[in-house]
Scaffold this motif. Structure first.
Motif, PDB file in Angstrom:
ATOM      1  N   ASN A  81       0.805  -1.231   0.000  1.00  0.00           N
ATOM      2  CA  ASN A  81       0.000   0.000   0.000  1.00  0.00           C
ATOM      3  C   ASN A  81       0.832   1.271   0.000  1.00  0.00           C
ATOM      4  N   ARG A  82       2.083   1.142  -0.308  1.00  0.00           N
ATOM      5  CA  ARG A  82       2.973   2.290  -0.459  1.00  0.00           C
ATOM      6  C   ARG A  82       3.873   2.053  -1.668  1.00  0.00           C
ATOM      7  N   TYR A  83       4.359   3.118  -2.230  1.00  0.00           N
ATOM      8  CA  TYR A  83       5.401   2.974  -3.246  1.00  0.00           C
ATOM      9  C   TYR A  83       6.709   2.653  -2.528  1.00  0.00           C
ATOM     10  N   LEU A  84       7.568   1.942  -3.213  1.00  0.00           N
ATOM     11  CA  LEU A  84       8.868   1.559  -2.650  1.00  0.00           C
ATOM     12  C   LEU A  84       9.954   1.879  -3.669  1.00  0.00           C
ATOM     13  N   ALA A  85      10.905   2.698  -3.272  1.00  0.00           N
ATOM     14  CA  ALA A  85      12.049   3.023  -4.129  1.00  0.00           C
ATOM     15  C   ALA A  85      13.287   2.357  -3.535  1.00  0.00           C
ATOM     16  N   ILE A  86      13.864   1.421  -4.285  1.00  0.00           N
ATOM     17  CA  ILE A  86      15.047   0.693  -3.812  1.00  0.00           C
ATOM     18  C   ILE A  86      16.269   1.202  -4.558  1.00  0.00           C
ATOM     19  N   ILE A  87      17.218   1.731  -3.817  1.00  0.00           N
ATOM     20  CA  ILE A  87      18.487   2.164  -4.399  1.00  0.00           C
ATOM     21  C   ILE A  87      19.519   1.073  -4.132  1.00  0.00           C
ATOM     22  N   PHE A  88      19.940   0.388  -5.180  1.00  0.00           N
ATOM     23  CA  PHE A  88      20.993  -0.616  -5.059  1.00  0.00           C
ATOM     24  C   PHE A  88      22.348   0.075  -5.228  1.00  0.00           C
ATOM     25  N   TYR A  89      23.325  -0.344  -4.444  1.00  0.00           N
ATOM     26  CA  TYR A  89      24.659   0.248  -4.545  1.00  0.00           C
ATOM     27  C   TYR A  89      25.714  -0.822  -4.279  1.00  0.00           C
ATOM     28  N   PRO A  90      26.959  -0.633  -4.742  1.00  0.00           N
ATOM     29  CA  PRO A  90      27.979  -1.689  -4.665  1.00  0.00           C
ATOM     30  C   PRO A  90      28.391  -2.091  -3.262  1.00  0.00           C
ATOM     31  N   GLY A  91      28.596  -1.133  -2.350  1.00  0.00           N
ATOM     32  CA  GLY A  91      29.061  -1.530  -1.030  1.00  0.00           C
ATOM     33  C   GLY A  91      29.298  -0.374  -0.090  1.00  0.00           C
ATOM     34  N   ASP A  92      29.429  -0.716   1.191  1.00  0.00           N
ATOM     35  CA  ASP A  92      29.659   0.266   2.241  1.00  0.00           C
ATOM     36  C   ASP A  92      31.112   0.752   2.246  1.00  0.00           C
ATOM     37  N   PHE A  93      31.370   1.756   3.066  1.00  0.00           N
ATOM     38  CA  PHE A  93      32.708   2.314   3.256  1.00  0.00           C
ATOM     39  C   PHE A  93      33.324   2.764   1.939  1.00  0.00           C
ATOM     40  N   ASN A  94      32.523   3.414   1.156  1.00  0.00           N
ATOM     41  CA  ASN A  94      32.959   3.942  -0.134  1.00  0.00           C
ATOM     42  C   ASN A  94      32.545   5.402  -0.206  1.00  0.00           C
ATOM     43  N   PRO A  95      33.466   6.316  -0.547  1.00  0.00           N
ATOM     44  CA  PRO A  95      33.126   7.742  -0.533  1.00  0.00           C
ATOM     45  C   PRO A  95      32.006   8.118  -1.496  1.00  0.00           C
ATOM     46  N   THR A  96      31.962   7.471  -2.674  1.00  0.00           N
ATOM     47  CA  THR A  96      30.887   7.775  -3.629  1.00  0.00           C
ATOM     48  C   THR A  96      29.543   7.356  -3.065  1.00  0.00           C
ATOM     49  N   ALA A  97      29.498   6.149  -2.488  1.00  0.00           N
ATOM     50  CA  ALA A  97      28.249   5.668  -1.902  1.00  0.00           C
ATOM     51  C   ALA A  97      27.825   6.547  -0.733  1.00  0.00           C
ATOM     52  N   ALA A  98      28.784   6.965   0.090  1.00  0.00           N
ATOM     53  CA  ALA A  98      28.459   7.816   1.244  1.00  0.00           C
ATOM     54  C   ALA A  98      27.834   9.130   0.798  1.00  0.00           C
ATOM     55  N   THR A  99      28.395   9.733  -0.244  1.00  0.00           N
ATOM     56  CA  THR A  99      27.879  11.014  -0.733  1.00  0.00           C
ATOM     57  C   THR A  99      26.483  10.864  -1.314  1.00  0.00           C
ATOM     58  N   ARG A 100      26.282   9.835  -2.141  1.00  0.00           N
ATOM     59  CA  ARG A 100      24.980   9.647  -2.787  1.00  0.00           C
ATOM     60  C   ARG A 100      23.893   9.291  -1.777  1.00  0.00           C
ATOM     61  N   ILE A 101      24.199   8.390  -0.855  1.00  0.00           N
ATOM     62  CA  ILE A 101      23.204   7.967   0.122  1.00  0.00           C
ATOM     63  C   ILE A 101      22.836   9.108   1.061  1.00  0.00           C
ATOM     64  N   ALA A 102      23.819   9.899   1.467  1.00  0.00           N
ATOM     65  CA  ALA A 102      23.528  11.061   2.314  1.00  0.00           C
ATOM     66  C   ALA A 102      22.616  12.035   1.582  1.00  0.00           C
ATOM     67  N   HIS A 103      22.830  12.190   0.287  1.00  0.00           N
ATOM     68  CA  HIS A 103      21.994  13.071  -0.533  1.00  0.00           C
ATOM     69  C   HIS A 103      20.550  12.575  -0.545  1.00  0.00           C
ATOM     70  N   PHE A 104      20.363  11.267  -0.717  1.00  0.00           N
ATOM     71  CA  PHE A 104      19.014  10.701  -0.700  1.00  0.00           C
ATOM     72  C   PHE A 104      18.387  10.809   0.679  1.00  0.00           C
ATOM     73  N   SER A 105      19.187  10.548   1.720  1.00  0.00           N
ATOM     74  CA  SER A 105      18.658  10.590   3.076  1.00  0.00           C
ATOM     75  C   SER A 105      18.090  11.965   3.418  1.00  0.00           C
ATOM     76  N   ASP A 106      18.714  12.994   2.890  1.00  0.00           N
ATOM     77  CA  ASP A 106      18.227  14.359   3.139  1.00  0.00           C
ATOM     78  C   ASP A 106      16.862  14.601   2.495  1.00  0.00           C
ATOM     79  N   SER A 107      16.480  13.738   1.553  1.00  0.00           N
ATOM     80  CA  SER A 107      15.202  13.906   0.841  1.00  0.00           C
ATOM     81  C   SER A 107      14.138  12.922   1.310  1.00  0.00           C
ATOM     82  N   CYS A 108      14.383  12.197   2.394  1.00  0.00           N
ATOM     83  CA  CYS A 108      13.444  11.168   2.846  1.00  0.00           C
ATOM     84  C   CYS A 108      12.061  11.747   3.140  1.00  0.00           C
ATOM     85  N   ALA A 109      12.005  12.950   3.697  1.00  0.00           N
ATOM     86  CA  ALA A 109      10.711  13.564   4.012  1.00  0.00           C
ATOM     87  C   ALA A 109       9.898  13.788   2.742  1.00  0.00           C
TER      88      ALA A 109
END
Length: 231
Positions: free
Chosen positions: A91-119
């Motif tokens: 009963n909700r939309y689900l957006a799944i962001i797949f990414y290669p792995g943790d402890f990676n600067p590119t992943a950290a930057t992108r995920i933080a960007h998405f997290s800021d838009s969670c609201a």
């Protein structure tokens, strides 16, 4: 030009070298490897093209069909570990962001960007989750690292899925079999748990929160207008 003995015992020419400063540099330079999911990709151009075609064929088979079921360990926004499955997001939309792995600067930057838009995702009745093949404990350790320390990510306002068995990433067509990691990819499941969109990052700008929000809004509007899968 100097000579050397080849493996079969014959004389073979040594590649010509030029001197730059005090360092000899061979004129026969080896091309830089292409990196796929943060790991050197040793496949030929033909093999990479073939892999893309196979992935695209699988995506076409998945679209507008029931989303592949999953039940995997997850780390909640609070940091608690639990088991998340597809039914939890009904009963909700689900957006799944797949990414290669943790402890990676590119992943950290992108995920933080998405997290800021969670609201903004929540305002669209859409849950945002991240998924990699790392363990749930790796997710927790990564979240405990502050952003400026060891490529940490810090606390984020989103769920992190752990696909250690590679079953979920393989079912959604985003697993790189050569590395055992997920590709940068996006999958959108609608409120009826139908997979409405899936694409790898090299095919679409799936790593932009604004673009993913635009896509979710367009899919929801198409449902309202009765246009189904049209976006």
């Amino acid at each position: 030009m100097s000579l050397k003995i080849s493996c079969n015992g014959t004389l073979a020419k040594r590649p010509t070298e030029t001197v730059v400063g005090h360092q000899p540099v061979s004129k026969r330079t080896k091309p830089e490897p292409i990196f796929y999911n943060n790991t050197p990709d040793t496949c030929s151009a033909h093999q990479r093209q073939q892999r893309r075609r196979q992935q695209q064929t699988l995506f076409e088979k998945l679209i507008n069909r029931p989303a592949p079921y999953f039940s995997v360990p997850a780390v909640a926004q609070s940091g608690l570990i639990y088991t998340a499955n597809l039914a939890h997001f009904a009963n909700r939309y689900l957006a799944i962001i797949f990414y290669p792995g943790d402890f990676n600067p590119t992943a950290a930057t992108r995920i933080a960007h998405f997290s800021d838009s969670c609201a903004q995702f929540s305002a669209q009745t859409c849950t945002l989750v991240f998924c990699s093949t790392d363990s749930e404990y790796a997710h927790i350790n990564w979240r405990q690292k502050i952003k400026r320390d060891c490529d940490g990510i810090g606390p984020i306002d989103a769920i992190m899925l752990s696909d250690r068995t590679r079953g979920m990433t393989r079912d959604y067509g985003v697993l790189c079999e050569e590395t055992g990691q997920a590709a940068w990819a996006l999958a959108v499941v609608d409120s009826k748990q139908v997979l409405r969109f899936v694409a790898a990052d090299e095919d679409t700008n799936c790593c932009s929160a604004d673009e993913v929000l635009r896509l979710v809004r367009a899919l929801k509007q198409s449902d309202i207008d009765g246009r189904g899968s049209q976006v």
